[in-house]
Design a protein around this motif. Structure first.
Motif, PDB file in Angstrom:
ATOM      1  N   HIS A 173       0.862  -1.181   0.000  1.00  7.56           N
ATOM      2  CA  HIS A 173       0.000   0.000   0.000  1.00  7.56           C
ATOM      3  C   HIS A 173       0.900   1.234   0.000  1.00  7.56           C
ATOM      4  O   HIS A 173       2.120   1.105   0.082  1.00  7.56           O
ATOM      5  CB  HIS A 173      -0.895   0.025   1.245  1.00  7.56           C
ATOM      6  CG  HIS A 173      -1.774  -1.184   1.402  1.00  7.56           C
ATOM      7  ND1 HIS A 173      -3.005  -1.299   0.805  1.00  7.56           N
ATOM      8  CD2 HIS A 173      -1.583  -2.342   2.087  1.00  7.56           C
ATOM      9  CE1 HIS A 173      -3.539  -2.476   1.118  1.00  7.56           C
ATOM     10  NE2 HIS A 173      -2.706  -3.130   1.894  1.00  7.56           N
ATOM     11  N   CYS A 208      -4.803   5.754  -0.129  1.00 14.21           N
ATOM     12  CA  CYS A 208      -3.775   4.802  -0.513  1.00 14.21           C
ATOM     13  C   CYS A 208      -3.392   5.130  -1.956  1.00 14.21           C
ATOM     14  O   CYS A 208      -4.245   5.306  -2.812  1.00 14.21           O
ATOM     15  CB  CYS A 208      -4.304   3.383  -0.411  1.00 14.21           C
ATOM     16  SG  CYS A 208      -3.126   2.154  -0.993  1.00 14.21           S
ATOM     17  N   GLU A 210      -1.183   3.325  -3.969  1.00 15.33           N
ATOM     18  CA  GLU A 210      -0.610   2.222  -4.746  1.00 15.33           C
ATOM     19  C   GLU A 210      -1.720   1.207  -4.967  1.00 15.33           C
ATOM     20  O   GLU A 210      -2.395   0.808  -4.009  1.00 15.33           O
ATOM     21  CB  GLU A 210       0.543   1.572  -3.968  1.00 15.33           C
ATOM     22  CG  GLU A 210       1.189   0.393  -4.673  1.00 15.33           C
ATOM     23  CD  GLU A 210       1.994   0.791  -5.910  1.00 15.33           C
ATOM     24  OE1 GLU A 210       2.363   1.968  -6.029  1.00 15.33           O
ATOM     25  OE2 GLU A 210       2.228  -0.090  -6.756  1.00 15.33           O
ATOM     26  N   CYS A 212      -3.808  -1.755  -4.859  1.00  7.35           N
ATOM     27  CA  CYS A 212      -3.647  -2.830  -3.876  1.00  7.35           C
ATOM     28  C   CYS A 212      -4.822  -3.799  -3.927  1.00  7.35           C
ATOM     29  O   CYS A 212      -5.098  -4.496  -2.961  1.00  7.35           O
ATOM     30  CB  CYS A 212      -3.493  -2.238  -2.481  1.00  7.35           C
ATOM     31  SG  CYS A 212      -4.837  -1.130  -2.015  1.00  7.35           S
ATOM     32  N   HIS A 216      -8.954  -0.698  -3.842  1.00  7.86           N
ATOM     33  CA  HIS A 216      -7.879   0.302  -3.695  1.00  7.86           C
ATOM     34  C   HIS A 216      -8.460   1.722  -3.631  1.00  7.86           C
ATOM     35  O   HIS A 216      -8.071   2.535  -2.803  1.00  7.86           O
ATOM     36  CB  HIS A 216      -6.905   0.165  -4.856  1.00  7.86           C
ATOM     37  CG  HIS A 216      -6.102   1.377  -5.129  1.00  7.86           C
ATOM     38  ND1 HIS A 216      -5.163   1.860  -4.250  1.00  7.86           N
ATOM     39  CD2 HIS A 216      -6.103   2.229  -6.191  1.00  7.86           C
ATOM     40  CE1 HIS A 216      -4.614   2.961  -4.763  1.00  7.86           C
ATOM     41  NE2 HIS A 216      -5.175   3.196  -5.933  1.00  7.86           N
TER      42      HIS A 216
HETATM   43 CU1  CUA Z   1      -4.049   0.168  -0.360  1.00  9.54          CU
HETATM   44 CU2  CUA Z   1      -4.227   0.959  -2.592  1.00  9.54          CU
END
Ligand code: CUA
Length: 369
Positions: A173, A208, A210, A212, A216
């Motif tokens: 993350h 967040c 990234e 994930c 996300h």
């Molecule tokens: Cu945790 Cu994107």
């Protein structure tokens, strides 16, 4: 078709301008160009000169191109430019000047990287653990023991350095509260750190950064910066040693007379909630967020929903429908059971601690029928 091309170009230009305009809105909650703490400001102090250096280079180079296009354009069929080969003066200039510019930018950037990597001995220490899809916060004392466990909303005192030590329980993350800091990865088995500090009492939004997994985009976060005295009250009220209000287990014969809170507490233990969630003195589940102070939070489920009864009801009906991929399954609860569970969750924590200034519409009401 040819006639329509200018039209397409005009549409494309308008779209680009609209996008640019949207990006320029100054008063947005996640505007990284509007820093509200010394660490994000220090990043901004790097972005500003580098941007203006780049802008000057752009204008200079493009200007030369435009100048050359008009000055040296072909004026007749047999027009030929003067044929030359090499110029030591020019070649030296366009090698040395860019190299010097890059050295300046490089020195500024590297010194900033070292500054942001510093660990301050007077900083408050918080362990941040990324989960699919929520954030776990463990506030540490000087001995490294957890003194407060929270989720999604990070309370910090105004004007104090807070070092976040980031890791992850599952996949990679990335923690990003744009007005307070840049992005730092939360990686399983690794411990990265970042220091944040807020100028004033406010809600700071983040997310967040990234990819994930499925939700996300539903992995948000809020930093609640408050005056030190208010923060101390929050810390004390979130003590991990204080057991939550206890209720008697409601036997099926007593359903008619028991309180909603007691019925909710019983359901919490019987429906499997306690297997995943911790509540001091009641349950020790460690898969989902610790719910001991659930009602002290302004948001839930990765900070995507305001913590009100309507949202909670929709969530308890079918979590994966609200947050795709949610590890919390659909429990097929009856509406009456949801009412009881909401009543119980409202006994966990104090809504007065949700953080000032409290956004409109976040105060908890009575459970819905
Ligand atoms: Cu945790 Cu994107």
């Amino acid at each position: 078709m040819r006639l329509r091309r200018p039209f397409h170009r005009a549409v494309a230009a308008v779209c680009c301008l609209a996008l640019l305009g949207a990006g320029c809105a100054a008063d947005t909650p996640q505007n990284t160009l509007d820093p509200e703490g010394p660490f994000s400001r220090s990043v901004d102090n790097l972005i500003q000169p580098v941007f203006w250096i780049a802008a000057a280079v752009f204008v200079f180079v493009e200007g030369l191109i435009v100048f050359a296009v008009f000055k040296f354009r072909r004026r007749s069929e047999d027009d030929r430019p003067e044929q030359i080969h090499g110029s030591t003066k020019f070649e030296l200039a366009w090698t040395v000047v860019p190299a010097l510019i890059l050295v300046v930018v490089g020195v500024l950037t590297i010194s900033k990287i070292f500054y942001l990597d510093r660990q301050f001995s007077d900083a408050m220490q918080v362990e941040v653990i990324g989960h699919q899809w929520w954030w776990e916060y463990n506030y540490k004392d000087a001995k490294g023991e957890t003194v407060v466990a929270a989720a999604n909303e990070l309370h910090i005192p105004v004007g104090r350095k807070v070092q976040l030590n980031l890791t992850s329980a599952d996949v990679i993350h990335n923690y990003w509260p744009p007005k307070l800091a840049g992005k730092v990865y939360a990686i399983p088995g690794r411990r990265n750190h970042m220091t944040i500090q807020a100028d004033k009492a406010d809600f700071y939004y983040g997310e967040c950064a990234e990819y994930c997994g499925l939700s996300h985009a539903n992995m948000r976060l809020r930093v609640v910066a408050e005056e030190p005295a208010v923060f101390e009250r929050w810390m004390e009220a979130n003590s991990p040693d204080k057991p939550a209000t206890s209720f008697p287990i409601v036997a099926s014969a007593d359903q008619a007379t028991a309180s909603e809170e007691a019925k909710g507490h019983t359901l919490f233990l019987q429906k499997g909630c306690s297997g995943c969630h911790a509540v001091n003195g009641v349950a020790r589940g460690a898969v989902g967020p610790n719910l001991t102070y659930f009602n002290s939070r302004a948001t839930f489920a990765g900070a995507i929903f305001e913590n009100d009864n309507d949202n909670l009801r929709a969530w308890l009906r079918d979590p994966p429908a609200e947050k795709p991929g949610s590890l919390m399954p659909k429990l097929n609860l009856a509406e009456g059971e949801i009412t009881s569970l909401i009543a119980y969750l409202r006994t966990l924590g104090d809504p007065a601690l949700r953080g000032a200034p409290l956004p409109a519409g976040l105060a908890a009401g009575p459970p819905q029928p």
